[in-house]
Design an enzyme around this catalytic site. Structure first.
Site, mmCIF file in Angstrom:
data_model
loop_
_atom_site.group_PDB
_atom_site.id
_atom_site.type_symbol
_atom_site.label_atom_id
_atom_site.label_comp_id
_atom_site.label_asym_id
_atom_site.label_seq_id
_atom_site.Cartn_x
_atom_site.Cartn_y
_atom_site.Cartn_z
ATOM 1 N N HIS A 190 36.330 60.483 36.085
ATOM 2 C CA HIS A 190 36.703 61.878 36.326
ATOM 3 C C HIS A 190 36.646 62.229 37.810
ATOM 4 C CE1 HIS A 190 36.074 66.375 35.500
ATOM 5 N NE2 HIS A 190 37.190 66.080 34.895
ATOM 6 N N LYS B 29 37.482 62.656 41.808
ATOM 7 C CA LYS B 29 38.650 63.024 42.617
ATOM 8 C C LYS B 29 38.314 62.772 44.077
ATOM 9 C CE LYS B 29 39.200 65.799 38.795
ATOM 10 N NZ LYS B 29 38.180 66.146 37.790
ATOM 11 N N ASP C 191 42.186 56.203 56.171
ATOM 12 C CA ASP C 191 41.804 55.416 57.354
ATOM 13 C C ASP C 191 40.294 55.300 57.539
ATOM 14 O OD1 ASP C 191 44.382 54.781 58.000
ATOM 15 O OD2 ASP C 191 44.632 56.361 59.497
ATOM 16 N N HIS D 153 38.594 76.409 37.300
ATOM 17 C CA HIS D 153 38.270 75.004 37.071
ATOM 18 C C HIS D 153 37.263 74.493 38.103
ATOM 19 C CE1 HIS D 153 39.414 70.575 36.780
ATOM 20 N NE2 HIS D 153 39.237 70.901 35.522
ATOM 21 N N LYS E 34 33.934 73.484 40.136
ATOM 22 C CA LYS E 34 32.617 72.936 39.815
ATOM 23 C C LYS E 34 31.773 72.971 41.088
ATOM 24 C CE LYS E 34 35.963 69.973 37.859
ATOM 25 N NZ LYS E 34 36.089 70.441 36.554
ATOM 26 N N ASP F 4 19.995 79.318 47.556
ATOM 27 C CA ASP F 4 19.075 79.788 48.598
ATOM 28 C C ASP F 4 19.626 79.688 50.018
ATOM 29 O OD1 ASP F 4 17.328 80.326 46.575
ATOM 30 O OD2 ASP F 4 15.976 78.649 46.982
#
Length: 476
Positions: free
Chosen positions: A214, A216, A221, A393, A395, A400
């Site tokens: 999952h 991404k 380079d 979507h 995440k 703090d």
């Protein structure tokens, strides 16, 4: 012939007993063990099918040898790990050490972080970075859609391959199950190395259909990287058309030493899918960016074959050590018991714990299953916000004003226990304040759960269905 059916019954009984013994020897949580035993005993045949697809414990498997991991990490990345004047905040020293001990998630200083909240910001930046590539492009993605945006990006990669740039792409076989094979063959024919992550082929990989990549990640380079929650798909840029909800997500462009960790994570995945051990120093070049700041970052990966659920443990520790606030966003809220316990404990201790989820998920089943968890956290004092301006979507977590994280990990069983995930944990006040502001901006587009009459006074049958779907949450 009269005894033939007894032979089948005997074979079936032996199989059931063998599976039950395997479940017992896994030493899982007692509740999970009992659940699987009940399924196997009271759901003939179907219980075996469920176990084959979703029940096998892969956390103790060693799919990549320790020697290979050492070669992929210690020979190159550790040469850059000795950083002068590396200062780890005293408050988060144990958290940093936790990640470093478990998955060699080393802390890197001197980093720059640019945040994107939709495809209109992210994809032009990604395409610009790809256009400047001179040596290699490494792309690790869950969904690479065959739509106008996916074809635009594939054309850009093909062009760079024709220019002599090394291009490697990993896509998830389940995440891209709707993508025609000719889409990836076109890239292969142009000289791009393309590999599917853990192809689902019956029966060899049937037991691993539940364990998906999952992540991404994109590394260009070896000096610039992208990480976050966005896949390669038009849904992030098309907005409201034909009734479709716009997708809101969070993605990052990273420059600085943290890119070495991203490179290492990709090369581990590449060895997993291609069995090619890439250890050349050219993939860890000196950074051209003159960055000098206190932005400390760790790339933390987790997987079902790792000894411990690293990212989940990080979330638990952050929640339990928070002093003022923890703001979290997730599209799916099906928390494991340790995370649910930590959220309730922090809220009851007076910490301002806020959780933002979409008002409507992209799956009714997931929406119903998460509702009982939402109500449970509400009772402990967690503030629940429902995002109404599309499908959120994102995440991310901010804590703090000193610590934040963003990546591919949802707050659910699948991300914490079943999927291969990657999150960047950042120990930096300016970056955390920017991440916090993104949350507050989204909060202005949200509604408090307690203000939604239809949710606060759901009928009994509705609540019963939610409780029934909750039992399936480890499989969703």
């Amino acid at each position: 012939m009269i005894y033939v059916h007894w032979i089948f019954v005997l074979i079936y009984a032996i199989v059931i007993v063998g599976i039950i013994l395997a479940v017992l020897m896994d030493n899982r949580q007692p509740a999970k063990t009992m659940a699987w035993v009940m399924v196997l005993l009271f759901m003939p045949v179907f219980g075996i099918v469920l176990y084959i697809f979703f029940g096998q414990n892969t956390r103790k498997m060693r799919l990549i040898s320790q020697r290979s991991l050492d070669q992929l990490a210690k020979r190159q990345m550790l040469e850059f790990a000795e950083q002068r004047e590396l200062r780890v905040p005293d408050r988060y020293r144990t958290l940093v050490q936790l990640f470093a001990n478990q998955s060699l998630a080393l802390p890197f200083k001197d980093n720059e972080v640019e945040l994107y909240t939709d495809g209109y910001q992210f994809f032009p930046a990604l395409l610009q970075s790809i256009s400047k590539a001179r040596h290699h492009i490494h792309l690790d993605v869950y969904i690479f859609a065959d739509d106008p945006l996916g074809r635009l990006l594939s054309d850009a990669l093909i062009q760079k391959a024709r220019e002599g740039v090394e291009v490697r792409v990993i896509y998830d076989d389940v995440g891209c199950w709707r993508v025609p094979r000719r889409f990836f063959e076109r890239m292969r024919n142009a000289g791009i190395d393309v590999c599917a992550f853990m192809p689902v082929k019956f029966p060899a990989f049937t037991s691993k259909v539940n364990y998906r990549n999952h992540r991404k990640l994109c590394i260009v380079d070896g000096i610039e990287g992208f990480a976050g929650g966005m896949n390669i798909a038009l849904r992030y840029v098309k907005g409201i058309r034909g009734g479709a909800l716009p997708w809101r997500d969070t993605h990052m462009r990273l420059r600085g030493s943290i890119v070495y960790a991203m490179q290492r994570a990709f090369l581990v995945d590449w060895f997993f899918v291609d069995r090619t051990l890439i250890t050349n120093r050219c993939y860890y070049p000196p950074m051209p960016w003159r960055i000098s700041n206190d932005c400390l970052a760790q790339l933390v990966t987790s997987s079902p074959i790792a000894p411990w659920p690293d990212i989940m443990q990080g979330y638990v520790r952050i929640l339990l050590e928070a002093k003022r606030y923890v703001y979290m966003q997730t599209p799916y809220f099906l928390p494991t018991e340790p995370v649910l316990f930590a959220m309730r404990t922090a809220a009851l201790a007076g910490v301002d714990v806020r959780l933002m989820v979409p008002r409507h998920a992209d799956s009714h089943l997931l929406e119903w299953a998460s509702m009982s968890y939402v109500v449970e956290t509400l009772e402990a004092g967690v503030k629940i916000r429902l995002y109404e301006s599309g499908f959120n979507h994102s995440k991310m977590l901010a804590c703090d004003d000193e610590l934040c994280t963003c990546g591919s990990t949802n707050i659910d069983f699948r991300s914490f226990e079943n999927n291969f995930e990657a999150n960047v944990f950042i120990y930096d006040r300016p970056t955390t304040l920017r991440m916090k502001q993104l949350y507050l901006d989204d909060e202005a587009k949200s509604v408090d759960f307690n203000e939604v009459e239809e949710l606060c006074h759901r009928p009994y049958l509705h609540r019963l269905m939610e409780s029934m779907f909750r039992m399936l949450s480890p499989l969703l």
